[in-house]
Design a protein around this motif. Structure first.
Motif, PDB file in Angstrom:
ATOM      1  N   GLU A  44      -3.820  -3.342  -6.067  1.00 47.46           N
ATOM      2  CA  GLU A  44      -2.602  -2.538  -6.357  1.00 47.46           C
ATOM      3  C   GLU A  44      -1.865  -3.210  -5.810  1.00 47.46           C
ATOM      4  OE1 GLU A  44      -6.221   1.603  -6.548  1.00 47.46           O
ATOM      5  OE2 GLU A  44      -4.649   0.916  -4.242  1.00 47.46           O
ATOM      6  N   ALA A  45      -0.921  -3.151  -4.923  1.00 49.56           N
ATOM      7  CA  ALA A  45      -0.377  -3.836  -3.851  1.00 49.56           C
ATOM      8  C   ALA A  45       0.432  -4.586  -4.824  1.00 49.56           C
ATOM      9  CB  ALA A  45      -0.305  -4.361  -2.239  1.00 49.56           C
ATOM     10  N   SER A  46      -0.160  -5.606  -5.285  1.00 48.53           N
ATOM     11  CA  SER A  46       0.349  -6.665  -6.218  1.00 48.53           C
ATOM     12  C   SER A  46       0.523  -6.416  -7.863  1.00 48.53           C
ATOM     13  CB  SER A  46      -1.185  -7.936  -6.320  1.00 48.53           C
ATOM     14  OG  SER A  46      -1.303  -8.958  -4.962  1.00 48.53           O
ATOM     15  N   ALA A  47      -0.618  -5.287  -8.212  1.00 45.30           N
ATOM     16  CA  ALA A  47      -0.071  -4.864  -9.662  1.00 45.30           C
ATOM     17  C   ALA A  47       1.404  -4.431  -9.107  1.00 45.30           C
ATOM     18  CB  ALA A  47      -0.945  -3.998  -9.914  1.00 45.30           C
ATOM     19  N   SER A  96       3.311 -15.076   2.685  1.00 42.34           N
ATOM     20  CA  SER A  96       2.487 -13.816   1.844  1.00 42.34           C
ATOM     21  C   SER A  96       1.740 -13.933   1.139  1.00 42.34           C
ATOM     22  CB  SER A  96       3.232 -12.702   2.106  1.00 42.34           C
ATOM     23  OG  SER A  96       4.438 -12.212   1.549  1.00 42.34           O
ATOM     24  N   THR A  97       0.794 -13.698   0.564  1.00 38.65           N
ATOM     25  CA  THR A  97      -0.028 -13.704  -1.011  1.00 38.65           C
ATOM     26  C   THR A  97      -0.242 -12.594  -1.345  1.00 38.65           C
ATOM     27  OG1 THR A  97      -2.684 -13.965   0.727  1.00 38.65           O
ATOM     28  CG2 THR A  97      -1.154 -15.373  -0.201  1.00 38.65           C
ATOM     29  N   VAL A  98      -0.147 -11.108  -0.394  1.00 39.43           N
ATOM     30  CA  VAL A  98       0.015 -10.306  -1.299  1.00 39.43           C
ATOM     31  C   VAL A  98       1.013  -9.214  -0.954  1.00 39.43           C
ATOM     32  CG1 VAL A  98      -2.469  -9.645  -2.276  1.00 39.43           C
ATOM     33  CG2 VAL A  98      -1.937  -9.425   0.320  1.00 39.43           C
ATOM     34  N   PRO A  99       1.550  -8.444  -1.188  1.00 40.62           N
ATOM     35  CA  PRO A  99       2.333  -7.405  -0.751  1.00 40.62           C
ATOM     36  C   PRO A  99       1.828  -6.978   0.496  1.00 40.62           C
ATOM     37  CG  PRO A  99       2.534  -6.578  -3.264  1.00 40.62           C
ATOM     38  CD  PRO A  99       1.356  -8.101  -2.766  1.00 40.62           C
ATOM     39  N   TYR A 100       2.260  -6.902   2.142  1.00 38.99           N
ATOM     40  CA  TYR A 100       1.285  -6.122   2.815  1.00 38.99           C
ATOM     41  C   TYR A 100       2.110  -4.982   3.660  1.00 38.99           C
ATOM     42  CZ  TYR A 100       3.929  -9.614   5.835  1.00 38.99           C
ATOM     43  OH  TYR A 100       5.329  -9.831   6.713  1.00 38.99           O
ATOM     44  N   LEU A 124       7.931   0.836   7.439  1.00 38.55           N
ATOM     45  CA  LEU A 124       6.113   1.194   6.476  1.00 38.55           C
ATOM     46  C   LEU A 124       6.896   1.077   4.513  1.00 38.55           C
ATOM     47  CD1 LEU A 124       4.064   4.841   7.451  1.00 38.55           C
ATOM     48  CD2 LEU A 124       3.766   1.923   7.899  1.00 38.55           C
ATOM     49  N   ARG A 125       7.053  -0.102   4.832  1.00 39.20           N
ATOM     50  CA  ARG A 125       7.373  -0.350   3.658  1.00 39.20           C
ATOM     51  C   ARG A 125       6.403  -2.041   3.378  1.00 39.20           C
ATOM     52  NH1 ARG A 125      12.569   0.561   5.719  1.00 39.20           N
ATOM     53  NH2 ARG A 125      13.785   1.850   4.476  1.00 39.20           N
ATOM     54  N   TYR A 126       6.308  -1.912   2.377  1.00 36.83           N
ATOM     55  CA  TYR A 126       5.652  -3.216   1.510  1.00 36.83           C
ATOM     56  C   TYR A 126       6.118  -4.621   1.663  1.00 36.83           C
ATOM     57  CZ  TYR A 126       1.778  -0.357   0.642  1.00 36.83           C
ATOM     58  OH  TYR A 126       0.282   0.448   0.935  1.00 36.83           O
ATOM     59  N   SER A 180      11.448  -5.986   0.251  1.00 33.44           N
ATOM     60  CA  SER A 180      10.332  -4.552   0.273  1.00 33.44           C
ATOM     61  C   SER A 180      10.280  -3.556  -0.628  1.00 33.44           C
ATOM     62  CB  SER A 180      11.263  -4.021   1.790  1.00 33.44           C
ATOM     63  OG  SER A 180      11.829  -2.869   1.562  1.00 33.44           O
ATOM     64  N   PHE A 181       9.304  -3.065  -0.740  1.00 40.17           N
ATOM     65  CA  PHE A 181       9.530  -1.997  -1.623  1.00 40.17           C
ATOM     66  C   PHE A 181       8.191  -0.370  -1.362  1.00 40.17           C
ATOM     67  CE2 PHE A 181       4.798  -2.691  -3.018  1.00 40.17           C
ATOM     68  CZ  PHE A 181       4.531  -3.697  -3.636  1.00 40.17           C
ATOM     69  N   VAL A 182       8.765   0.871  -1.807  1.00 42.77           N
ATOM     70  CA  VAL A 182       8.159   1.797  -1.223  1.00 42.77           C
ATOM     71  C   VAL A 182       7.657   2.821  -1.635  1.00 42.77           C
ATOM     72  CG1 VAL A 182       9.507   2.260   0.802  1.00 42.77           C
ATOM     73  CG2 VAL A 182      10.117   3.039  -1.229  1.00 42.77           C
ATOM     74  N   LEU A 183       5.891   3.121  -1.356  1.00 38.00           N
ATOM     75  CA  LEU A 183       4.845   3.654  -2.250  1.00 38.00           C
ATOM     76  C   LEU A 183       5.145   5.055  -1.806  1.00 38.00           C
ATOM     77  CD1 LEU A 183       2.983   4.100  -4.187  1.00 38.00           C
ATOM     78  CD2 LEU A 183       1.050   4.133  -1.891  1.00 38.00           C
ATOM     79  N   SER A 184       6.269   6.035  -2.459  1.00 35.06           N
ATOM     80  CA  SER A 184       6.507   7.359  -2.068  1.00 35.06           C
ATOM     81  C   SER A 184       4.856   8.267  -2.482  1.00 35.06           C
ATOM     82  CB  SER A 184       6.749   7.893  -3.512  1.00 35.06           C
ATOM     83  OG  SER A 184       6.619   8.026  -4.455  1.00 35.06           O
TER      84      SER A 184
END
Ligand code: HEC
Length: 154
Positions: free
Chosen positions: A5-8, A39-43, A50-52, A83-87
């Protein structure tokens, strides 16, 4: 989010990240996604609000890929973390671009010659003295042995 999901999510937002950061006029904004990515996937990065995140360096800093065996990074190294955030309602949004730039030996002795900055989603650049202290107070924990670099989770 799972890794998939993080990769998508990243695939959806990666162009928006660059579009936001290039508003700053800072040259690396439009380039870093073509650099070396570690990084292979966003973490999820606790330490960066607390951002990806994804981690990159330019070619000058490619020794980063040796992690704890990297030694001191050469002047001109740019280490980047987008970085990106998930609300809470499931939307994804642009987070800051975190930048560490290595300067010539002796330029900033209290921070191993690193200059820290953030490019905000509206293109504003934050690199005041308080930012140098804020970032360095944590990165200095990695210290001389790892040249203030924290690397990635396993
Ligand atoms: C509370 C501690 C902490 C603070 C404050 C912090 N960082 Fe980090 N930083 C880390 C950790 C831990 C990692 C590696 C793991 C991760 O990404 O969470 C890291 C990794 C990085 C990296 C990738 C290079 C490396 O060290 O491996 C960059 C670039 C970076 N941070 C920039 C910044 C900037 C710019 C600031 C200030 C705006 C900042 N950081 C503030 C802890 C911190």
């Amino acid at each position: 989010m799972t890794d998939a999901e993080a990769s998508a999510a990243f695939d959806c937002i990666k162009d928006d990240l660059v579009a936001a950061y290039v508003k700053s006029g800072v040259e690396l904004s439009g380039k870093y996604q073509g650099w070396n990515r570690y990084s292979t996937v966003p973490y999820l990065s606790d330490a960066h609000g607390l951002r990806y995140v994804h981690n990159y360096t330019n070619d000058t800093g490619s020794a980063y890929g040796k992690y704890e065996d990297a030694g001191d990074m050469p002047p001109g190294t740019l280490a980047i973390k987008e970085s990106f955030v998930l609300s809470s309602d499931g939307r994804i949004g642009v987070g800051p671009l975190f930048v560490m730039e290595k300067h010539a030996p002796g330029t900033f002795p209290d921070r191993r010659d690193w200059f820290y900055s953030m490019i905000m989603p509206n293109g504003a650049v934050q690199d005041a003295k308080a930012i140098q202290k804020f970032c360095n107070d944590c990165h200095i924990i990695a210290g001389d042995e790892d040249d203030n670099l924290m690397f990635l989770p396993d």
